[in-house]
Write a protein that holds these residues in place. Structure first.
Motif, mmCIF file in Angstrom:
data_model
loop_
_atom_site.group_PDB
_atom_site.id
_atom_site.type_symbol
_atom_site.label_atom_id
_atom_site.label_comp_id
_atom_site.label_asym_id
_atom_site.label_seq_id
_atom_site.Cartn_x
_atom_site.Cartn_y
_atom_site.Cartn_z
ATOM 1 N N LEU A 89 -8.004 0.545 -6.499
ATOM 2 C CA LEU A 89 -6.585 0.396 -6.208
ATOM 3 C C LEU A 89 -5.908 -0.440 -7.281
ATOM 4 O O LEU A 89 -6.488 -1.400 -7.792
ATOM 5 C CB LEU A 89 -6.382 -0.315 -4.861
ATOM 6 C CG LEU A 89 -6.722 0.390 -3.554
ATOM 7 C CD1 LEU A 89 -6.328 -0.501 -2.385
ATOM 8 C CD2 LEU A 89 -6.025 1.728 -3.448
ATOM 9 N N VAL A 114 -1.551 6.064 0.393
ATOM 10 C CA VAL A 114 -3.000 6.191 0.208
ATOM 11 C C VAL A 114 -3.581 7.237 1.149
ATOM 12 O O VAL A 114 -3.326 7.229 2.354
ATOM 13 C CB VAL A 114 -3.701 4.830 0.432
ATOM 14 C CG1 VAL A 114 -5.219 5.012 0.498
ATOM 15 C CG2 VAL A 114 -3.330 3.859 -0.674
ATOM 16 N N LYS A 127 -6.159 -4.254 -1.438
ATOM 17 C CA LYS A 127 -7.493 -3.879 -0.951
ATOM 18 C C LYS A 127 -7.726 -4.367 0.482
ATOM 19 O O LYS A 127 -8.132 -3.583 1.350
ATOM 20 C CB LYS A 127 -8.566 -4.467 -1.887
ATOM 21 C CG LYS A 127 -8.446 -4.047 -3.337
ATOM 22 C CD LYS A 127 -9.577 -4.583 -4.184
ATOM 23 C CE LYS A 127 -9.676 -6.106 -4.201
ATOM 24 N NZ LYS A 127 -8.469 -6.752 -4.787
ATOM 25 N N ARG A 137 -3.738 7.012 10.706
ATOM 26 C CA ARG A 137 -5.121 6.529 10.690
ATOM 27 C C ARG A 137 -5.881 7.261 11.779
ATOM 28 O O ARG A 137 -5.437 7.331 12.919
ATOM 29 C CB ARG A 137 -5.158 5.025 10.952
ATOM 30 C CG ARG A 137 -6.545 4.474 11.295
ATOM 31 C CD ARG A 137 -6.431 3.020 11.753
ATOM 32 N NE ARG A 137 -7.710 2.449 12.139
ATOM 33 C CZ ARG A 137 -8.182 2.426 13.375
ATOM 34 N NH1 ARG A 137 -7.482 2.977 14.373
ATOM 35 N NH2 ARG A 137 -9.357 1.867 13.633
ATOM 36 N N VAL A 171 0.886 -1.162 0.000
ATOM 37 C CA VAL A 171 0.000 0.000 0.000
ATOM 38 C C VAL A 171 0.922 1.209 0.000
ATOM 39 O O VAL A 171 1.836 1.306 0.829
ATOM 40 C CB VAL A 171 -0.927 0.020 1.226
ATOM 41 C CG1 VAL A 171 -1.688 1.338 1.305
ATOM 42 C CG2 VAL A 171 -1.906 -1.146 1.185
ATOM 43 N N LEU A 205 -5.560 -2.604 3.028
ATOM 44 C CA LEU A 205 -6.062 -1.267 3.343
ATOM 45 C C LEU A 205 -7.238 -1.343 4.307
ATOM 46 O O LEU A 205 -7.355 -0.540 5.236
ATOM 47 C CB LEU A 205 -6.478 -0.559 2.049
ATOM 48 C CG LEU A 205 -6.777 0.937 2.165
ATOM 49 C CD1 LEU A 205 -5.532 1.710 2.594
ATOM 50 C CD2 LEU A 205 -7.303 1.473 0.842
#
Length: 226
Positions: A207, A29, A49, A67, A26, A52
């Protein structure tokens, strides 16, 4: 009508990177998910995916980035790691959803039992409540896991491939309940390849190789950045 994207976010990821064996899966993002929104994460296998989604759930920490989540979170996996010989009923599995609300050492009270009963009813599996979880079909098991997530009464509901490989009836019930949850104010995010679910989503995040390459709207709602 207020657009979900005009509301304060229920979850936000900022410049998130996740690495396996030193390689980013990842990559940088940024994502914002608002209450009243049904968002879908799409893309090819290996795009990052599910990883994430785990970051959103708080079950995986990024190597870099932030986050931020407000409120309670419910995470519904594609399959539960429940040993087939474990003697748990459908009601037992759904009741796990209320534990986070009750806290440690508290007995399940009338309100919690009512939440479990409502969740069983909404997923149309109340008649299976006393059945062994291992005896259910794949569609019935997935409905049970979603009922567990509903019983959590979360502000952010996360699902990994909730309709994959299911019969048409189970898929329709799951899609309907996800729409209902978003409409009542929950922020819903699901990883999916299901064209019907992607078409019903308020927003689709695509993605590829761990990066967001496209943002679209299943129902025409705008996207207002991160």
């Amino acid at each position: 009508m207020i657009s979900p994207t005009s509301l304060a976010p229920a979850a936000r990821l900022s410049d998130v990177h996740v690495a396996f064996d030193g390689v980013d899966v990842v990559c940088g993002v940024d994502l914002r998910v608002a209450p009243e929104e049904l968002a879908a994460i799409a893309g090819p296998n290996g795009a990052g995916k599910s990883t994430l989604l785990e970051v959103l759930a708080g079950t995986r920490s990024p190597r870099r980035g932030q986050r931020s989540v407000s409120g309670a979170v419910a995470f519904v996996p594609q399959r539960a790691a429940i040993p087939p010989r474990l003697p748990v009923t459908v009601r037992d599995v759904v009741a796990v959803g209320v534990w986070g609300r009750l806290g440690p050492w508290r007995r399940v009270d009338g309100e919690a039992r009512a939440a479990v009963a409502r969740s069983l009813s909404r997923m149309e599996i109340a008649d299976l409540a006393s059945s062994p979880y291992a005896s259910l079909s794949g569609g019935q098991q997935q409905r049970t896991l979603l009922a567990q997530g509903l019983a959590r009464q979360a502000d952010l509901l996360l699902l990994d491939e909730p309709t994959t490989g299911l019969d048409a009836e189970s898929s329709l019930r799951i899609r309907s309940v996800l729409r209902e949850e978003a409409d009542r104010g929950v922020a819903v995010v699901c990883v999916s390849h299901d064209g019907a679910l992607l078409g019903e989503a308020d927003r689709v995040v695509r993605l590829e190789a761990g990066r967001v390459v496209a943002l679209g709207s299943g129902t025409g709602l705008p996207y207002s950045g991160s």
